[in-house]
Design an enzyme around this catalytic site. Structure first.
Site, PDB file in Angstrom:
ATOM      1  N   LEU A   1       0.871  -1.189   0.000  1.00 47.34           N
ATOM      2  CA  LEU A   1       0.000   0.000   0.000  1.00 47.34           C
ATOM      3  C   LEU A   1       0.902   1.232   0.000  1.00 47.34           C
ATOM      4  O   LEU A   1       1.331   1.697   1.066  1.00 47.34           O
ATOM      5  CB  LEU A   1      -0.891   0.001   1.252  1.00 47.34           C
TER       6      LEU A   1
ATOM      7  N   GLN B   1       8.752  -5.193  -2.702  1.00 42.86           N
ATOM      8  CA  GLN B   1       8.095  -5.150  -4.004  1.00 42.86           C
ATOM      9  C   GLN B   1       8.810  -4.165  -4.922  1.00 42.86           C
ATOM     10  O   GLN B   1       8.967  -2.983  -4.595  1.00 42.86           O
ATOM     11  CB  GLN B   1       6.621  -4.747  -3.901  1.00 42.86           C
TER      12      GLN B   1
ATOM     13  N   CYS C   1       0.047  -2.330 -10.780  1.00 47.90           N
ATOM     14  CA  CYS C   1      -0.267  -0.928 -10.482  1.00 47.90           C
ATOM     15  C   CYS C   1      -0.923  -0.281 -11.706  1.00 47.90           C
ATOM     16  O   CYS C   1      -0.349  -0.293 -12.797  1.00 47.90           O
ATOM     17  CB  CYS C   1       0.983  -0.163 -10.073  1.00 47.90           C
TER      18      CYS C   1
HETATM   19  C1  LIG Z   1      -3.369   3.556  -1.379  1.00 46.41           C
HETATM   20  C2  LIG Z   1      -3.021   2.299  -2.126  1.00 46.41           C
HETATM   21  C3  LIG Z   1      -1.706   2.039  -2.467  1.00 46.41           C
HETATM   22  C4  LIG Z   1      -1.362   0.869  -3.157  1.00 46.41           C
HETATM   23  N1  LIG Z   1      -0.057   0.611  -3.442  1.00 46.41           N
HETATM   24  C5  LIG Z   1       0.285  -0.547  -4.075  1.00 46.41           C
HETATM   25  C6  LIG Z   1       1.644  -0.870  -4.340  1.00 46.41           C
HETATM   26  O1  LIG Z   1       2.573  -0.151  -3.994  1.00 46.41           O
HETATM   27  N2  LIG Z   1       1.883  -2.052  -4.990  1.00 46.41           N
HETATM   28  C7  LIG Z   1       0.872  -2.910  -5.386  1.00 46.41           C
HETATM   29  O2  LIG Z   1       1.130  -3.963  -5.972  1.00 46.41           O
HETATM   30  N3  LIG Z   1      -0.414  -2.600  -5.131  1.00 46.41           N
HETATM   31  C8  LIG Z   1      -0.726  -1.481  -4.476  1.00 46.41           C
HETATM   32  N4  LIG Z   1      -2.031  -1.211  -4.183  1.00 46.41           N
HETATM   33  C9  LIG Z   1      -3.047  -2.218  -4.486  1.00 46.41           C
HETATM   34  C10 LIG Z   1      -3.301  -3.109  -3.263  1.00 46.41           C
HETATM   35  O3  LIG Z   1      -2.140  -3.822  -2.901  1.00 46.41           O
HETATM   36  C11 LIG Z   1      -4.444  -4.120  -3.540  1.00 46.41           C
HETATM   37  O4  LIG Z   1      -4.096  -4.895  -4.666  1.00 46.41           O
HETATM   38  C12 LIG Z   1      -5.775  -3.427  -3.820  1.00 46.41           C
HETATM   39  O5  LIG Z   1      -6.021  -2.366  -2.919  1.00 46.41           O
HETATM   40  C13 LIG Z   1      -6.935  -4.435  -3.724  1.00 46.41           C
HETATM   41  O6  LIG Z   1      -6.916  -5.118  -2.508  1.00 46.41           O
HETATM   42  P1  LIG Z   1      -7.799  -4.640  -1.221  1.00 46.41           P
HETATM   43  O7  LIG Z   1      -9.241  -4.605  -1.659  1.00 46.41           O
HETATM   44  O8  LIG Z   1      -7.505  -5.679  -0.176  1.00 46.41           O
HETATM   45  O9  LIG Z   1      -7.314  -3.272  -0.850  1.00 46.41           O
HETATM   46  C14 LIG Z   1      -2.379  -0.056  -3.529  1.00 46.41           C
HETATM   47  C15 LIG Z   1      -3.705   0.235  -3.191  1.00 46.41           C
HETATM   48  C16 LIG Z   1      -4.041   1.374  -2.484  1.00 46.41           C
HETATM   49  C17 LIG Z   1      -5.477   1.629  -2.141  1.00 46.41           C
END
Ligand SMILES: Cc1cc2nc3c(=O)[nH]c(=O)nc-3n(C[C@H](O)[C@H](O)[C@H](O)COP(=O)(O)O)c2cc1C
Length: 325
Positions: A20, A72, A101
């Site tokens: 995140l 990552q 991403c």
């Molecule tokens: C604020 C934010 C930052 C994120 N940063 C990354 C990241 O650095 N790398 C990545 O692979 N996914 C990133 N994601 C995606 C999350 O890891 C995840 O795949 C996505 O939020 C869906 O899962 P969730 O519903 O459990 O949040 C990010 C998501 C959010 C909301």
């Protein structure tokens, strides 16, 4: 100093803290551990170009308790990704490659979700990192670029062939960004096609969601992002259920507000009052989403600039909530 807890046994991992960016800092991970979880943590995405040009030690040094920890990396050049992996390898339990991403400034150069358009390149990067570091390597990706270009099964198979230790599927396309619901059935389809472990990601916000997702997907484990943002006990509660079939109740509002106050106080200690309070504005929505008039309270909280004022409003929210119940 290298972590003693660096070693990782992938077969024991059931829950992953999803990366995140701009959210998951040392305090965030400390709160997850405080609530008892042994989950695999993940750094936010680290640009391989940036790391190669400016190997800032702050980016690679973590506390003992943050381990096991996947670093990552994001990038699309084999040489830069491999060099970056080499830099972080002494500090990493494993490496995860960002192929999911969706953000424009990331995909324009061929990074993140754009890697799904170049599966062979993604596989070559993965193989090169694995051969160079000898660490486990995984990839996190989406269903594909758009609804008409879903290639997650072919993509994952090429990565498996290249030596991936596991994969994590965020069950949305790049075009969907964060809209609509994650399609867990498709994660189930992928699980059937691979021999390596598959982790399910997207919209797992409660223990009930985790149970449903695992039932639908038959996956090896789950990766949780936003679900942790208002409830640091979620990874532990899921692990407890999976290990011992014990269901610990979700924290009630009073407990969540206590959690939020502690989170706020630790971020202020970590970043100072001004920056800590600005940072915490990203979280209020998640902590208080379940209550009536949540958006009104959030609007009020995000305007406040002093810890004392925030604590007062949080007490008022609890008082009003309790008097209505
Ligand atoms: C604020 C934010 C930052 C994120 N940063 C990354 C990241 O650095 N790398 C990545 O692979 N996914 C990133 N994601 C995606 C999350 O890891 C995840 O795949 C996505 O939020 C869906 O899962 P969730 O519903 O459990 O949040 C990010 C998501 C959010 C909301």
């Amino acid at each position: 100093m290298l972590s003693k807890n660096k070693e990782i046994n992938i077969n024991e991992i059931k829950v992953i803290q999803a990366p995140l960016a701009g959210i998951s800092d040392v305090v965030f991970r400390g709160m997850i551990r405080k609530y008892g979880s042994k989950c695999l943590m993940t750094t936010e995405m680290i640009s391989s170009e940036m790391l190669c040009n400016n190997p800032n030690p702050k980016i690679i040094q973590f506390e003992e308790f943050e381990y096991p920890l996947a670093f990552q990396l994001v990038g699309h050049k084999i040489d830069k990704m491999t060099a970056a992996a080499k830099i972080v390898a002494p500090f990493a339990s494993m490496i995860d490659i960002n192929c999911g991403c969706p953000v424009k400034k990331v995909v324009v150069s061929g990074d993140g979700a754009a890697m799904m358009k170049t599966p062979q390149l993604a596989a070559d990067i993965l193989k090169s990192i694995k051969d160079t570091t000898n660490l486990p390597v995984s990839a996190k990706f989406r269903l594909g670029w758009s609804n008409n270009e879903e290639n997650y099964i072919e993509f994952a198979k090429i990565l498996e062939q290249a030596g991936a230790d596991f994969v994590t599927l965020h069950a949305r396309t790049r075009s969907a960004m964060y809209e609509g619901s994650a399609d867990w059935k498709k994660i189930g389809l992928l699980k059937k096609e691979l021999k390596i472990p598959v982790f399910a990601n997207g919209d797992i916000k409660t223990l009930e969601d985790a149970k449903n997702c695992l039932k639908i997907t038959k996956c090896d484990g789950i990766s949780i992002g936003r679900g942790i943002m208002g409830d640091f006990s979620l990874p532990y509660r899921i692990e407890k259920y999976l290990k011992e079939k014990i269901e610990i109740k979700e924290p009630n509002l009073e407990e969540k507000i206590e959690m939020l106050k502690e989170h706020l106080s630790l971020e202020i200690k970590n970043m100072g009052e001004t920056n800590g309070i600005k940072f915490m504005r990203k979280f209020y929505n998640y902590y208080i989403s379940s209550i009536k008039n949540a958006s009104k309270y959030r609007c009020c909280l995000v305007r406040l600039e002093k810890e004392k004022e925030i604590l007062k409003v949080l007490d008022e929210i609890l008082c009003i909530h309790n008097s209505n119940h």
